[in-house]
Scaffold this motif. Structure first.
Motif, short mmCIF file in Angstrom:
data_model
loop_
_atom_site.label_atom_id
_atom_site.label_comp_id
_atom_site.label_asym_id
_atom_site.label_seq_id
_atom_site.Cartn_x
_atom_site.Cartn_y
_atom_site.Cartn_z
N VAL A 1 0.84 -1.20 0.00
CA VAL A 1 0.00 0.00 0.00
C VAL A 1 0.87 1.25 0.00
CG1 VAL A 1 -1.64 1.32 1.38
CG2 VAL A 1 -2.01 -1.11 1.03
N ALA A 2 1.94 1.26 0.79
CA ALA A 2 2.84 2.41 0.83
C ALA A 2 3.50 2.62 -0.54
CB ALA A 2 3.89 2.22 1.91
N ALA A 3 3.89 1.53 -1.20
CA ALA A 3 4.50 1.66 -2.53
C ALA A 3 3.50 2.23 -3.53
CB ALA A 3 5.01 0.29 -3.00
N TRP A 4 2.25 1.79 -3.49
CA TRP A 4 1.23 2.32 -4.40
C TRP A 4 0.97 3.81 -4.13
CZ3 TRP A 4 -0.44 0.70 -8.83
CH2 TRP A 4 -0.36 -0.65 -9.15
N ILE A 5 0.94 4.19 -2.88
CA ILE A 5 0.72 5.61 -2.54
C ILE A 5 1.87 6.47 -3.04
CG2 ILE A 5 0.59 7.21 -0.59
CD1 ILE A 5 -1.05 5.09 0.87
N ILE A 6 3.10 6.00 -2.84
CA ILE A 6 4.27 6.75 -3.31
C ILE A 6 4.25 6.84 -4.84
CG2 ILE A 6 6.79 6.69 -3.50
CD1 ILE A 6 6.79 5.51 -0.64
N GLY A 7 3.93 5.74 -5.51
CA GLY A 7 3.85 5.75 -6.97
C GLY A 7 2.78 6.70 -7.48
N PHE A 8 1.62 6.70 -6.83
CA PHE A 8 0.53 7.60 -7.23
C PHE A 8 0.94 9.06 -7.04
CE2 PHE A 8 -3.33 10.00 -6.18
CZ PHE A 8 -4.04 9.84 -7.37
N ASN A 9 1.60 9.35 -5.92
CA ASN A 9 2.05 10.72 -5.68
C ASN A 9 3.08 11.17 -6.71
OD1 ASN A 9 0.45 11.44 -3.49
ND2 ASN A 9 1.82 10.44 -2.05
N LEU A 10 3.99 10.28 -7.09
CA LEU A 10 4.96 10.63 -8.13
C LEU A 10 4.28 10.86 -9.47
CD1 LEU A 10 7.89 8.20 -7.27
CD2 LEU A 10 7.82 10.69 -6.98
N LEU A 11 3.28 10.05 -9.79
CA LEU A 11 2.53 10.25 -11.03
C LEU A 11 1.79 11.59 -11.01
CD1 LEU A 11 1.50 9.03 -13.72
CD2 LEU A 11 -0.43 8.13 -12.42
N MET A 12 1.17 11.91 -9.88
CA MET A 12 0.44 13.19 -9.77
C MET A 12 1.40 14.38 -9.80
SD MET A 12 -2.76 12.86 -9.82
CE MET A 12 -2.61 11.53 -10.99
N LEU A 13 2.65 14.15 -9.37
CA LEU A 13 3.65 15.22 -9.45
C LEU A 13 3.89 15.62 -10.90
CD1 LEU A 13 5.74 16.85 -7.74
CD2 LEU A 13 7.36 15.04 -8.26
N LEU A 14 3.80 14.65 -11.81
CA LEU A 14 4.01 14.94 -13.23
C LEU A 14 2.72 15.36 -13.93
CD1 LEU A 14 6.32 11.92 -14.07
CD2 LEU A 14 7.00 14.29 -13.68
N VAL A 15 1.60 14.72 -13.61
CA VAL A 15 0.34 14.97 -14.32
C VAL A 15 -0.43 16.14 -13.71
CG1 VAL A 15 -1.88 13.91 -14.94
CG2 VAL A 15 0.20 12.56 -15.01
N GLY A 16 -0.28 16.37 -12.43
CA GLY A 16 -1.05 17.40 -11.73
C GLY A 16 -0.93 18.79 -12.32
N PRO A 17 0.26 19.27 -12.61
CA PRO A 17 0.36 20.62 -13.18
C PRO A 17 -0.34 20.74 -14.53
CG PRO A 17 2.47 19.96 -12.30
CD PRO A 17 1.58 18.75 -12.24
N LEU A 18 -0.32 19.69 -15.33
CA LEU A 18 -1.02 19.74 -16.62
C LEU A 18 -2.52 19.82 -16.42
CD1 LEU A 18 1.02 17.04 -18.53
CD2 LEU A 18 1.26 19.51 -18.68
N ALA A 19 -3.04 19.01 -15.49
CA ALA A 19 -4.49 19.04 -15.22
C ALA A 19 -4.88 20.37 -14.60
CB ALA A 19 -4.86 17.89 -14.29
N GLY A 20 -4.03 20.92 -13.74
CA GLY A 20 -4.32 22.22 -13.13
C GLY A 20 -4.36 23.32 -14.17
N ALA A 21 -3.44 23.28 -15.12
CA ALA A 21 -3.42 24.28 -16.19
C ALA A 21 -4.66 24.16 -17.07
CB ALA A 21 -2.16 24.13 -17.03
N THR A 22 -5.11 22.94 -17.32
CA THR A 22 -6.31 22.73 -18.13
C THR A 22 -7.54 23.28 -17.43
OG1 THR A 22 -5.31 20.74 -19.05
CG2 THR A 22 -7.66 21.00 -19.35
N LEU A 23 -7.67 23.02 -16.13
CA LEU A 23 -8.81 23.55 -15.38
C LEU A 23 -8.77 25.06 -15.32
CD1 LEU A 23 -9.06 21.03 -12.42
CD2 LEU A 23 -10.62 21.27 -14.34
#
Length: 62
Positions: A30-52
Motif C-alpha cells: 500500500v505504501a508503494a502504491w501511494i508513493i507511486g501515485f504521488n509521483l505520477l500526480m507530481l508529473l500529471v497534476g500541473p497539466l491538469a491544473g493548467a487545463t482547469l
C-alpha cells in the motif's frame, strides 16, 4: 565539601532500544502504491491544473 573518589557510584545501564516494528507485506504494498501515485500526480497534476485554469478563464470570457 568532601568528594569520595574511592567508592564511586556507577549509574545503571541503559536498556537496549527496541527495534522499530517492520511493516507486513500488505502495508509495504500500500505504501508503494501511494508513493507511486504521488509521483505520477507530481508529473500529471500541473497539466491538469493548467487545463482547469484555462477552462475557468474560458467560462468567464463569454
Amino acid at each position: 565539601m568532601f568528594v569520595d573518589f574511592r567508592n564511586e557510584w556507577t549509574p545503571p545501564e541503559r536498556p537496549e532500544p527496541k527495534p522499530a516494528p517492520r511493516q507486513n507485506k500488505r502495508a509495504e504494498s500500500v505504501a508503494a502504491w501511494i508513493i507511486g501515485f504521488n509521483l505520477l500526480m507530481l508529473l500529471v497534476g500541473p497539466l491538469a491544473g493548467a487545463t482547469l485554469f484555462d477552462a475557468v478563464v474560458a467560462l468567464f470570457r463569454r
